[in-house]
Write an enzyme that holds these catalytic residues in place. Structure first.
Site, mmCIF file in Angstrom:
data_model
loop_
_atom_site.group_PDB
_atom_site.id
_atom_site.type_symbol
_atom_site.label_atom_id
_atom_site.label_comp_id
_atom_site.label_asym_id
_atom_site.label_seq_id
_atom_site.Cartn_x
_atom_site.Cartn_y
_atom_site.Cartn_z
ATOM 1 N N PHE A 235 0.810 -1.222 0.000
ATOM 2 C CA PHE A 235 0.000 0.000 0.000
ATOM 3 C C PHE A 235 0.839 1.265 0.000
ATOM 4 O O PHE A 235 0.368 2.330 0.378
ATOM 5 C CB PHE A 235 -0.988 0.017 1.176
ATOM 6 N N ASN A 629 -5.582 -6.857 -18.147
ATOM 7 C CA ASN A 629 -6.167 -8.074 -17.587
ATOM 8 C C ASN A 629 -7.393 -7.695 -16.766
ATOM 9 O O ASN A 629 -7.278 -7.291 -15.607
ATOM 10 C CB ASN A 629 -5.134 -8.800 -16.708
ATOM 11 N N GLU A 703 -4.622 2.355 -7.831
ATOM 12 C CA GLU A 703 -4.989 3.374 -6.851
ATOM 13 C C GLU A 703 -6.272 4.137 -7.170
ATOM 14 O O GLU A 703 -6.992 4.568 -6.277
ATOM 15 C CB GLU A 703 -3.806 4.346 -6.675
HETATM 16 MO MO1 MOS Z 1 1.500 3.286 -4.021
HETATM 17 S S1 MOS Z 1 0.956 4.461 -2.440
HETATM 18 O O1 MOS Z 1 2.320 4.482 -4.927
HETATM 19 O O2 MOS Z 1 2.522 2.090 -3.427
#
Ligand code: MOS
Length: 743
Positions: A235, A629, A703
């Site tokens: 993350f 995908n 994201e």
């Molecule tokens: Mo992501 S927050 O750019 O790993």
């Protein structure tokens, strides 16, 4: 090349690494074991600010199995990375144990190495530290800020336009500190062989990690190797941290492999977090809803030594058409650890501010919030006067509205009911960056009939292994189960870090051109090999189809398999490299504004009698270029939506303002959205290839799915309950303010 209608690009494709993960045989960093391996456990500071006056390790050192205790007094030299080096991104400037100053609770002050994890843990508990505490700056609120703000983007005269605007919104929005909670915790296994060290590390960037560790340890780059075969996500937090060097130092000292694995509680204090943001948003508009002014001023918390800028204004300057705009930002130092990127850094908290304000403006105007966004849609990027490479925000909004049934929305608060519950509906727009990072990949035809593709990037869990296999299959026609994807090792040709949703878009052309170059090499070798049916043939007459070389006028079935050619040539493998050009150097990408877009539609169910609120339905429409995908991409966006529900409803790291200790630093106390919190999620991709993103036109999806979820939730909460929540997460205390007390 073969680009048929049955192309695997864009076809739902199961994970090639799925069987390894579902059978528990995928090796994550902490799974690596070696003979004579011993365990390291850090000791965290018990104060937030001050100095160590005494560090007594005698009790720890005399405990069973304890081999070594390292601290400021005996760590030996560790170095900072050179500032301003774009290829060496370190999360914290200060290496472990550099001085005796404590700048946040949980800062590592010692590390105990013992034969077993239990002995190391017990040893760490026995290290006695005395401090001379200083006053710590720990207030969560940043409203004491008095410093300079830097202007991030500016056009027109925003203050005058706002003053003159007939309709105004002027509000403050807050997003709290959130902590990354990947299932896999940070871990390093360090193994020395003479003066070379291999680090099995949980990193989102093996190439970057090698560069950082080389500098921090003072070991030449060529003597450091970083391996990350699988990641249990990250993350944005799995980048170099001070503890990463400790296993290497201990292993060198003891001449034994050392494993250091952080505990979940340490994950809350020493490896970054999404910083708290406080955002002031002003919108000025005409009575018809045309934006006249947009001001976005943000603050974010940072640590004593590192100036981390959350960049909340990332999406603000180009999302809507508005002649007068300013974005400013500043950081506020506290005695907390250093923040770092967390899924959708900048734009995700920033859009909570600006999209919340857009929803409030729509209510003020008594206008459909969807329509407000459509009439303010930007035709060009007004921040830099560049055309958009590929922007379909309006279509995201309109497609989502249709799928969601938005036209049935009654805008009146608390007016919509279903099954004895009040419904709230909310919408928000989303955006995220797009770019290509440089990348090299090699593709090898092997005499055993298999193909290998190699690149020093890593799979954070999003499907990178599978994307590599897809492109190699697409370009070579060799079946997926005969393609070996070798990534996660800094010794391979240099590839990008797994961040910014940039990997897919960055690696595609390197893999594709690597495969094309390998086929050319195969043709050359076939022509140069005595006894080959193509000996001395001119290269244009040698065709390649699906792993078979054949003469142009010959059916592939009558040709020769590449493995045969390699055997005739007496070579074991034939490899060629390909490169991706970064967008910063691509003439097709330099003159355009590259971004992904999306729309989030959220439904909440509100039961006022028992003050229960649930997100019951989400419709997400994403414009992220070509989708390579759809299975993996849908999974990414749905996962991001679940994380958005966490951001909207649950996630918040709370610090004790007396000690600086995160008081909910465990998965029992820090709430993330789970299956039980997950609604029905409908994910749609528009799938327009982006001409600024090379042959495949893919922008990446990791994201964007999180952007816009939280402001759509708070809009839905307002629609259901009449309560305006401007500080995340939505708490029961907020909901109890609702004047609607029964259905
Ligand atoms: Mo992501 S927050 O750019 O790993």
């Amino acid at each position: 090349m073969i680009m048929t209608s049955s192309s695997i690009i864009g076809r739902p494709t199961p994970r090639v690494d799925g069987p390894l993960k579902t059978t528990g045989t995928a090796q994550f960093s902490a799974d690596f074991h070696f003979d004579r391996l011993v365990h390291a456990m850090p000791v965290g500071a018990g104060i937030a600010s001050g100095r160590i006056t005494k560090l007594d390790t005698s009790a720890a050192e005399s405990m069973p199995g304890v081999l070594l205790v390292l601290h400021h007094g005996n760590i030996g030299p560790l170095f900072r990375t050179a500032p301003g080096d774009a290829d060496t991104s370190n999360s914290e400037a200060r290496p472990a144990f550099e001085d005796e100053v404590i700048r946040h609770w949980g800062q590592h002050v010692a590390v105990v190495i013992a034969n077993t994890l239990e002995q190391a843990t017990a040893g760490a508990a026995a290290v006695k530290v005395e401090y001379a505490p200083d006053t710590a700056s720990l207030s969560a609120s940043l409203d004491d800020f008095k410093g300079e703000r830097k202007s991030v983007s500016e056009r027109g005269d925003v203050d005058k336009a706002f003053d003159d605007a007939p309709v105004k919104i002027d509000a403050n929005y807050v997003t709290p500190i959130e902590t990354h909670n990947p299932i896999e915790m940070h871990a390093t296994v360090a193994v020395w062989d003479g003066d070379r060290v291999t680090l099995y590390e949980t990193t989102q960037g093996v190439v970057n990690h090698r560069a950082v560790m080389s500098q921090v340890l003072g070991v030449p780059m060529e003597n450091v190797r970083v391996v990350t075969k699988f990641l249990g996500s990250g993350f944005g937090g799995k980048f170099p941290w001070p503890h990463c060097a400790l296993a290497a130092v201990a292993a060198r000292r003891l001449n034994r492999p050392v494993k250091l694995s952080l505990t979940r509680r340490m994950m809350f204090s020493s490896v970054g977090y999404r910083p708290r943001t406080e955002q002031h948003v002003q919108l000025g508009a005409t009575k018809e809803g045309k934006l006249l002014a947009l001001r976005h001023d943000y603050l974010n918390v940072t640590s004593q030594l590192d100036d981390y800028d959350e960049g909340c204004g990332e999406a603000t300057p180009y999302l809507y058409s508005v002649a007068n705009l300013e974005v400013t930002g500043a950081t506020v130092k506290r005695h907390t650890g250093t923040p770092i990127w967390m899924r959708g850094p900048g734009a995700v908290p920033g859009l909570f501010g600006t999209e919340s304000a857009m929803n409030e403006l729509a209510d003020e105007l008594k206008m459909d919030p969807l329509r407000l966004r459509v009439i303010n849609d930007a035709e060009t990027d007004e921040s830099n006067k560049l055309p958009f490479s590929s922007r379909h925000l309006r279509e995201c909004l309109e497609t989502g509205a249709k799928k969601f049934g938005w036209e049935k929305r009654n805008p009146e608060v608390g007016s919509m009911r279903r099954d004895g519950k009040i419904l709230g509906w909310g919408v928000a727009a989303a955006s995220w960056i797009a770019m290509r990072l440089p990348c090299t990949a090699s593709v090898e035809f092997c005499a055993n009939g298999r193909l290998c593709v190699r690149c020093a990037t890593q799979d954070i869990g999003t499907g990178t292994y599978t994307v590599f296999a897809q492109v190699v299959h697409e370009k070579t026609g060799v079946p997926m189960d005969r393609i070996d994807v070798i990534i996660g090792d800094s010794a391979l040709p240099a590839g990008p870090f797994s961040g910014g949703s940039l990997v897919t878009g960055s690696v595609l052309s390197a893999i594709a051109s690597g495969a094309e170059n390998a086929i050319k090499r195969l043709q050359q070798v076939a022509a140069a090999t005595e006894g080959s049916p193509y000996h001395q043939a001119s290269l244009e007459t040698i065709s390649y189809s699906g792993g078979i070389l054949h003469k142009k006028d010959q059916a592939p079935a009558d040709g020769t398999h590449f493995a045969e050619i390699l055997k005739m040539a007496k070579v074991n493998g034939l490899s060629a490299e390909g490169n991706s050009q970064p967008t910063s150097e691509d003439p097709k990408a330099k003159g355009v504004s590259l971004h992904s877009y999306g729309a989030q539609f959220v439904e909440v169910e509100w039961e006022p009698d028992i003050a229960r609120l649930r997100v019951s339905r989400v419709v997400t429409v994403i414009d992220a270029g070509r989708i390579i995908n759809p299975t993996a991409a849908t999974n990414q966006v749905a996962g991001a939506v679940v994380m958005g529900i966490g951001m909207g409803m649950l996630e918040e790291t709370i610090y004790d303002e007396r000690t600086g200790q995160p008081i909910n630093g465990s998965l029992a106390d820090y709430l993330v959205a789970t299956c039980a919190d997950s609604p029905d999620i409908d994910v749609t991709f528009l799938d327009y290839p982006d001409p600024g993103m090379g042959e495949y036109g893919a922008r990446g999806v990791g994201e964007i799915g999180l952007a816009g979820v939280a402001p759509a939730i708070t809009a839905a909460v307002h629609h259901a309950t009449g309560v305006r929540v401007r500080e995340l997460p939505v708490r029961i205390e907020d909901l109890l303010k609702s004047k609607i007390v029964s259905v």
